[in-house]
Write an enzyme that holds these catalytic residues in place. Structure first.
Site, PDB file in Angstrom:
ATOM      1  N   HIS A   1      -3.315  11.029   0.431  1.00  0.00           N
ATOM      2  CA  HIS A   1      -2.809  10.663   1.810  1.00  0.00           C
ATOM      3  C   HIS A   1      -2.334  11.942   2.364  1.00  0.00           C
ATOM      4  O   HIS A   1      -1.259  12.129   2.460  1.00  0.00           O
ATOM      5  CB  HIS A   1      -1.752   9.695   1.753  1.00  0.00           C
ATOM      6  CG  HIS A   1      -1.714   9.210   3.097  1.00  0.00           C
ATOM      7  ND1 HIS A   1      -1.652   7.799   3.418  1.00  0.00           N
ATOM      8  CD2 HIS A   1      -1.348   9.442   4.410  1.00  0.00           C
ATOM      9  CE1 HIS A   1      -1.285   7.260   4.580  1.00  0.00           C
ATOM     10  NE2 HIS A   1      -1.183   8.416   5.245  1.00  0.00           N
TER      11      HIS A   1
ATOM     12  N   ARG B   1       0.906  -1.154   0.048  1.00  0.00           N
ATOM     13  CA  ARG B   1      -0.043  -0.201   0.273  1.00  0.00           C
ATOM     14  C   ARG B   1       0.947   1.225  -0.131  1.00  0.00           C
ATOM     15  O   ARG B   1       1.752   1.411   0.836  1.00  0.00           O
ATOM     16  CB  ARG B   1      -0.960  -0.043   1.314  1.00  0.00           C
ATOM     17  CG  ARG B   1      -1.757   1.224   1.323  1.00  0.00           C
ATOM     18  CD  ARG B   1      -2.752   1.126   2.485  1.00  0.00           C
ATOM     19  NE  ARG B   1      -3.219   2.348   2.352  1.00  0.00           N
ATOM     20  CZ  ARG B   1      -3.738   3.295   3.403  1.00  0.00           C
ATOM     21  NH1 ARG B   1      -3.230   3.059   4.830  1.00  0.00           N
ATOM     22  NH2 ARG B   1      -4.104   4.559   3.341  1.00  0.00           N
TER      23      ARG B   1
ATOM     24  N   GLU C   1      -7.904   8.218   6.029  1.00  0.00           N
ATOM     25  CA  GLU C   1      -7.984   8.876   7.107  1.00  0.00           C
ATOM     26  C   GLU C   1      -8.483  10.269   6.952  1.00  0.00           C
ATOM     27  O   GLU C   1      -8.167  11.219   7.480  1.00  0.00           O
ATOM     28  CB  GLU C   1      -6.573   8.771   8.168  1.00  0.00           C
ATOM     29  CG  GLU C   1      -6.240   7.412   8.617  1.00  0.00           C
ATOM     30  CD  GLU C   1      -5.147   7.439   9.527  1.00  0.00           C
ATOM     31  OE1 GLU C   1      -4.866   8.401   9.824  1.00  0.00           O
ATOM     32  OE2 GLU C   1      -4.697   6.442  10.016  1.00  0.00           O
TER      33      GLU C   1
END
Ligand SMILES: *[C@@H]1O[C@H](CO)[C@@H](O)[C@H](O)[C@H]1NC(C)=O
Ligand SMILES: *[C@@H]1O[C@H](CO)[C@@H](O)[C@H](O)[C@H]1NC(C)=O
Ligand SMILES: *[C@@H]1O[C@H](CO)[C@@H](O)[C@H](O)[C@H]1NC(C)=O
Ligand SMILES: *[C@@H]1O[C@H](CO)[C@@H](O)[C@H](O)[C@H]1NC(C)=O
Ligand SMILES: *[C@@H]1O[C@H](CO)[C@@H](O)[C@H](O)[C@H]1NC(C)=O
Ligand SMILES: *[C@@H]1O[C@H](CO)[C@@H](O)[C@H](O)[C@H]1NC(C)=O
Length: 498
Positions: free
Chosen positions: A142, A97, A187
């Protein structure tokens, strides 16, 4: 059959004295991997035409917010990617990942600015992974928003929805023949609550209880629109799957009282459910909508601080995760408390939740105040996701242990952490019937850990950040993880059963 963990000395705090490590083998097709993020490892912050992102810009502007450190060089994976691939091959993992840096491929964030050198970097990385039978699991975002887009309002500007769809289309077009597993956002809770609410992550905007919700709202719609675009334009010819990564503690009730059980569930809904409900069911949890609207009115806001989805948006976002992902680190307990006082025009998300969250003193600590080692909480969290969302396939997309980065012989700390968390995941698979299909250890290497700079580390490989060559050195936990990956067994191979 289960095996007693021998070292009773280690059985402290949150670990029940009689917990035994699960000796079942992980399923044959289980995905074992490690995880990383572009800004935390790549470096090359201005190399070969890359544009600036908010972490470049804001760590330079406010160095004190990340220990006077930044990701300008980090692990230098921009140059040392082949070495990272070699480490993955050595571990024997079948999945990696990683994230694509938006501003490396599109320096301004817009598709008319594409950067061939940046595209080539990811092409090389993906080709090397595939040549070694390592499946790429790729995060589109991210936390490293192109600064140009932040200057236009970032996640507070609803136009981010279209900017992201354009970016996602560009990624499917450019890499979608080789990448079959896509994560839109990593997230969102951290990115929005700490980036636009508490102001501790870039772009360091402080607007608790307001912009954290607006950021999340735009992000969820951006995710949904990108998913629908993929369905229309790519799904048929490329195949593949698309999802979002959501992080959460396990928030368990501090007692069996009805009030504490309700309070803990509310905390889960305000955390995992903030995103999990919209992408599965098309809307925020009822308790979020009710509480935030109610408190907003009493606080003197004209409308709820939680934006609402239109009917059209609900249809767009509903059912837009092909499997569910969760990043797991620690757990907390929750007590019910009396309704927190209203302070005019001074909201926070914590007041909106209105519970007491704590970690008992005797839970096993790490170097980080909020991070206790709570392996059983991982099982509870996965079970909650499975039960709440109708038994989806679940992948643990991050899990790892904090120390100060100096410890190479980390078998009894990091190695044991992975063992006990993985054991609880086996319990979830075989005893609770959870469809858990993958586990990505965070992280392959030590890296730049955001507000902690390089002072907190989680890698299976140590990186010397003062050596210009950024050498990687295997920690003992790397050999343990290699053993787990190759045998699918947490203890000695001959003690495991299928
Ligand atoms: C690139 O696209 C953006 C957004 O649509 C636009 O504002 C900008 O003018 C374009 N730049 C060029 C050089 O065409
Ligand atoms: C709640 O009740 C269950 C079942 O009796 C028990 O196992 C558990 O320890 C109790 N939890 C708490 C927090 O007291
Ligand atoms: C609420 O609306 C009134 C009248 O439009 C306006 O003056 C006031 O600033 C608004 N208050 C808030 C908190 O938005
Ligand atoms: C788990 O999910 C995968 C993918 O959806 C599915 O193929 C498989 O049958 C599921 N396994 C179980 C045990 O439900
Ligand atoms: C880092 O942690 C190890 C193990 O707990 C400890 O021995 C060492 O003194 C720490 N080093 C620093 C620089 O804090
Ligand atoms: C890290 O590299 C620096 C510079 O080469 C060297 O002085 C130092 O001893 C190294 N630290 C470790 C722990 O190897």
């Amino acid at each position: 059959m289960k095996l007693l963990l021998l070292c009773s000395l280690l059985m402290i705090g949150a670990l029940a004295d009689d917990y035994v490590v699960n000796t079942r083998r992980f399923p044959k097709d289980f995905k074992f991997g490690t995880a990383s993020a572009a800004y935390q490892i790549e470096g090359g912050w201005d190399a070969d035409g890359k544009g600036e992102n908010v972490w470049d810009t804001y760590t330079h502007l406010y160095p004190e917010k990340s220990n006077y450190q930044n990701g300008d060089v980090a692990c230098d994976s921009y140059n040392k990617w082949q070495e990272d691939v070699d480490l993955l091959v050595g571990l024997g993992v079948n999945t990696y990942r990683f994230s694509i840096a938006w501003s490396r491929v599109l320096p301004t964030g817009f598709v008319n600015s594409s950067n061939p050198a940046g595209i080539n970097y990811y092409k090389k990385l993906i080709a090397a992974l595939k040549a070694n039978n390592i499946e790429p699991l790729v995060t589109m975002y991210h936390w490293d928003l192109p600064t140009n887009l932040e200057n236009l309002g970032g996640f507070i500007n609803p136009e981010i929805q279209e900017w992201f769809v354009d970016y996602a289309r560009f990624l499917f077009k450019t890499f979608g023949d080789d990448v079959k597993n896509w994560i839109t956002f990593n997230e969102p809770k951290q990115a929005c609550e700490f980036g636009y609410g508490a102001g501790v992550l870039a772009p360091y905007i402080s607007s608790p209880g307001i912009k954290d919700y607006q950021c999340s709202h735009n992000l969820i719609i951006a995710h949904g629109k990108a998913y629908r675009m993929w369905e229309r334009e790519f799904k048929e010819k490329q195949g593949g799957r698309v999802t979002m990564v959501i992080d959460s503690n396990w928030f368990g009730p501090a007692s069996n009282s009805t009030e504490d059980i309700e309070a803990a569930e509310r905390n889960m809904l305000f955390t995992y459910g903030w995103y999990g409900h919209p992408v599965n069911f098309g809307d925020y949890p009822e308790v979020m909508k009710e509480r935030i609207a109610h408190r907003s009115a009493l606080e003197g806001f004209n409308t709820s601080r939680l934006p609402s989805f239109t009917e059209e948006e609900k249809q767009i976002i509903k059912g837009t995760v092909d499997f569910m992902c969760v990043n797991i680190y620690t757990s907390s307990l929750v007590n019910a408390i009396p309704e927190p006082k209203i302070v005019p025009l001074s909201p926070t998300r914590d007041l909106d939740i209105g519970v007491n969250v704590f970690q008992p003193e005797d839970w096993e600590p790490t170097v980080t105040s909020w991070f206790k080692v709570v392996p059983w909480g991982a099982r509870e969290l996965i079970k909650w996701i499975s039960n709440t969302y109708n038994h989806p396939e679940i992948v643990v997309t991050e899990n790892g242990y904090h120390d100060n980065g100096t410890v190479i012989h980390d078998l009894e700390t990091r190695g044991r952490y992975h063992k006990l968390y993985l054991s609880n995941m086996l319990d979830a698979i075989y005893e609770d019937g959870v469809n858990l299909t993958g586990y990505m250890a965070w992280a392959l290497t030590d890296d730049f850990e955001w507000q902690y700079g390089y002072n907190i580390q989680l890698g299976l490989y140590q990186v010397n950040f003062t050596d210009p060559a950024r050498p990687r050195v295997a920690k003992d936990s790397a050999s343990y993880y290699r053993q787990v990956v190759t045998t699918r067994c947490l203890v000695d191979n001959d003690q495991c059963t299928d």
